[in-house]
Scaffold this motif. Structure first.
Motif, PDB file in Angstrom:
ATOM      1  N   LYS A  85      78.763 105.401  13.965  1.00  0.00           N
ATOM      2  CA  LYS A  85      77.784 106.482  13.828  1.00  0.00           C
ATOM      3  C   LYS A  85      78.166 107.348  12.629  1.00  0.00           C
ATOM      4  O   LYS A  85      79.338 107.339  12.197  1.00  0.00           O
ATOM      5  CB  LYS A  85      77.706 107.306  15.110  1.00  0.00           C
ATOM      6  N   PRO A  86      77.225 108.126  12.097  1.00  0.00           N
ATOM      7  CA  PRO A  86      77.560 108.992  10.955  1.00  0.00           C
ATOM      8  C   PRO A  86      78.724 109.914  11.315  1.00  0.00           C
ATOM      9  O   PRO A  86      78.820 110.402  12.437  1.00  0.00           O
ATOM     10  CB  PRO A  86      76.263 109.785  10.734  1.00  0.00           C
ATOM     11  N   GLY A  87      79.623 110.097  10.342  1.00  0.00           N
ATOM     12  CA  GLY A  87      80.785 110.957  10.581  1.00  0.00           C
ATOM     13  C   GLY A  87      82.047 110.172  10.893  1.00  0.00           C
ATOM     14  O   GLY A  87      83.153 110.670  10.725  1.00  0.00           O
ATOM     15  N   ASP A  88      81.893 108.918  11.368  1.00  0.00           N
ATOM     16  CA  ASP A  88      83.072 108.084  11.673  1.00  0.00           C
ATOM     17  C   ASP A  88      83.803 107.714  10.391  1.00  0.00           C
ATOM     18  O   ASP A  88      83.185 107.492   9.347  1.00  0.00           O
ATOM     19  CB  ASP A  88      82.648 106.758  12.336  1.00  0.00           C
ATOM     20  N   LEU A  89      85.127 107.562  10.503  1.00  0.00           N
ATOM     21  CA  LEU A  89      85.891 106.958   9.419  1.00  0.00           C
ATOM     22  C   LEU A  89      85.637 105.459   9.459  1.00  0.00           C
ATOM     23  O   LEU A  89      85.463 104.885  10.542  1.00  0.00           O
ATOM     24  CB  LEU A  89      87.393 107.203   9.616  1.00  0.00           C
ATOM     25  N   ALA A  90      85.629 104.823   8.299  1.00  0.00           N
ATOM     26  CA  ALA A  90      85.388 103.384   8.270  1.00  0.00           C
ATOM     27  C   ALA A  90      86.084 102.782   7.061  1.00  0.00           C
ATOM     28  O   ALA A  90      86.448 103.501   6.119  1.00  0.00           O
ATOM     29  CB  ALA A  90      83.889 103.112   8.203  1.00  0.00           C
ATOM     30  N   ALA A  91      86.264 101.477   7.112  1.00  0.00           N
ATOM     31  CA  ALA A  91      86.948 100.789   6.019  1.00  0.00           C
ATOM     32  C   ALA A  91      86.246  99.478   5.709  1.00  0.00           C
ATOM     33  O   ALA A  91      85.584  98.891   6.567  1.00  0.00           O
ATOM     34  CB  ALA A  91      88.394 100.523   6.411  1.00  0.00           C
TER      35      ALA A  91
END
Ligand code: NAP
Ligand code: ZN
Length: 354
Positions: A85-91
């Motif tokens: 979801k928007p706001g999550d950290l991701a890689a």
């Protein structure tokens, strides 16, 4: 298809160096995740590609926007996205797509899928042209190729896990590195220093082989039990026939046979370093002790997530020197001199001043 203009750094030719360049990113479709890039590691593969050093095997198309060690924050998700979801950290790592249906994909080995799409310098099936990597402000990726970053990890140090981390973690597991095994790591650069951390965390006896005597103290601090300066033939000889496993992470031409000779019976040497020149291996080096010599490329998506979770649990990140994007060409020159401690991580906020 709607697109957004995004600032990036690109090379226009093997000798141009990297300069500011505007690219387009697609609008997130239902299965896509849009990520604002916060940090991107500099892999030696970026340099090999920018300078077209692998022209025989993977010729570079220009302009090239490198970068496949990406961490950031999600700004938008498509209507069909379930995991983020928007706001999550991701890689995002080295791959942004694969067919999902071939035996390799089904086995979690997307890196060997014939239809795998690399994060940069691969055909972009959405916009045409080429895929553009992480030396940019944002990226849009199918959620199947997006990874979750453990919240306790320093983000600048977590970025290099996406290539240097998985590329060393995967063969270390494949070849059964555990407590009691004698493990060699050749080349203390970005990949090498991650290999030392992983092998040490798994309880192996770790020996670092380096051409840089000045890295001795660091190698011990990173988890090595012993350090050998590989130009010292006497030091090398002491280890003949004694290793269970050696990981070679050297970026340039070197004598691979010197390391095969250090393997014991059934020992394996895995090459992850990708020098452009062919390596020479005498048959008797392998025959003598039923030794094996193999290669390995990054790791699958599930294994990459496993690696990130392992790093979260064990608080493992890369040792990084954080730089602004404006220093990228200087960083490449330093990589060529083995002068990196032990990964450059680009702070992408610096792109906003372009
Ligand atoms: P890096 O940070 O530049 O480290 C390479 C290290 O190799 C150097 O720090 C140096 O270590 C050693 N070295 C350099 N030149 C040498 C020479 N002439 N002779 C002997 N040793 C030398 O590079 P990296 O990002 O870790 O990448 C290493 C290699 O792995 C590159 O070729 C890269 O393209 C490849 N790679 C492969 C995969 C894969 O999936 N298989 C993934 C990522 C990268 P010392 O100072 O300790 O000697
Ligand atoms: Zn890489």
């Amino acid at each position: 298809m709607n697109t957004t203009k995004v600032q990036a750094y690109a090379a226009q030719s093997p000798t141009s160096g990297l300069t500011p360049f505007g690219i387009s990113r697609r609008e997130a479709s239902p299965q896509d995740v849009e990520i604002e890039i916060l940090y991107c590691g500099i892999c030696h593969s970026d340099l090999h590609s920018v300078r077209n050093e692998w022209s025989e095997f993977m010729p570079t198309n220009y302009p090239i926007v490198p970068g496949h060690e990406i961490v950031g924050r999600i700004t938008k998700v498509g209507s069909g996205v379930t995991k983020y979801k928007p706001g999550d950290l991701a890689a995002v790592g080295c791959m942004v797509d694969a067919d999902g249906t071939c035996p390799q994909c089904k086995a979690g080995l997307e890196q060997f899928c014939a239809n795998m799409i690399l994060t940069f310098n691969s055909p972009d099936k959405h916009l045409g042209g080429l895929t553009y990597g992480g030396y940019s402000g944002s990226i849009v990726v199918d959620e199947r190729f997006v990874l979750r970053v453990p919240s306790n990890l320093n983000l600048a140090g977590a970025a290099p896990l996406l290539c240097a981390g998985i590329t060393t973690y995967s063969p270390i597991h494949h070849w059964g590195v555990t407590k009691g095994k004698k493990v060699g790591v050749v080349g203390l650069g970005g990949l090498g220093h991650m290999a030392v951390k992983f092998a040490h965390a798994l309880g192996a006896h770790v020996v670092v082989f380096t051409t840089s005597p000045g890295k001795k103290e660091d190698a011990l601090r990173l988890g090595a039990n012993e350090v050998v300066v590989s130009r010292d033939a006497n030091e090398m000889k002491k280890h003949t026939g004694s290793f269970d496993f050696i990981l070679d992470a050297v970026s340039a031409d070197h004598d691979i046979n010197a390391y095969i000779n250090l393997l014991g019976v059934d020992g394996n040497l895995t090459l992850v370093g990708a020098p452009a020149e062919p390596l020479s291996v005498p048959a008797f080096s392998l025959i003598a002790r039923r030794r094996s010599f193999s290669g390995s490329a990054i790791g699958g998506i599930a294994e990459t997530q496993e690696m990130l979770d392992f790093c979260g649990k064990n608080n493992i990140t890369a040792d990084v020197e954080v730089i602004p994007i404006q220093k990228v060409n200087e960083a490449y020159e330093r990589l060529l001199k083995s002068d990196v401690k032990y990964r450059f991580s680009i702070d992408m906020a610096s792109l906003k001043s372009e």
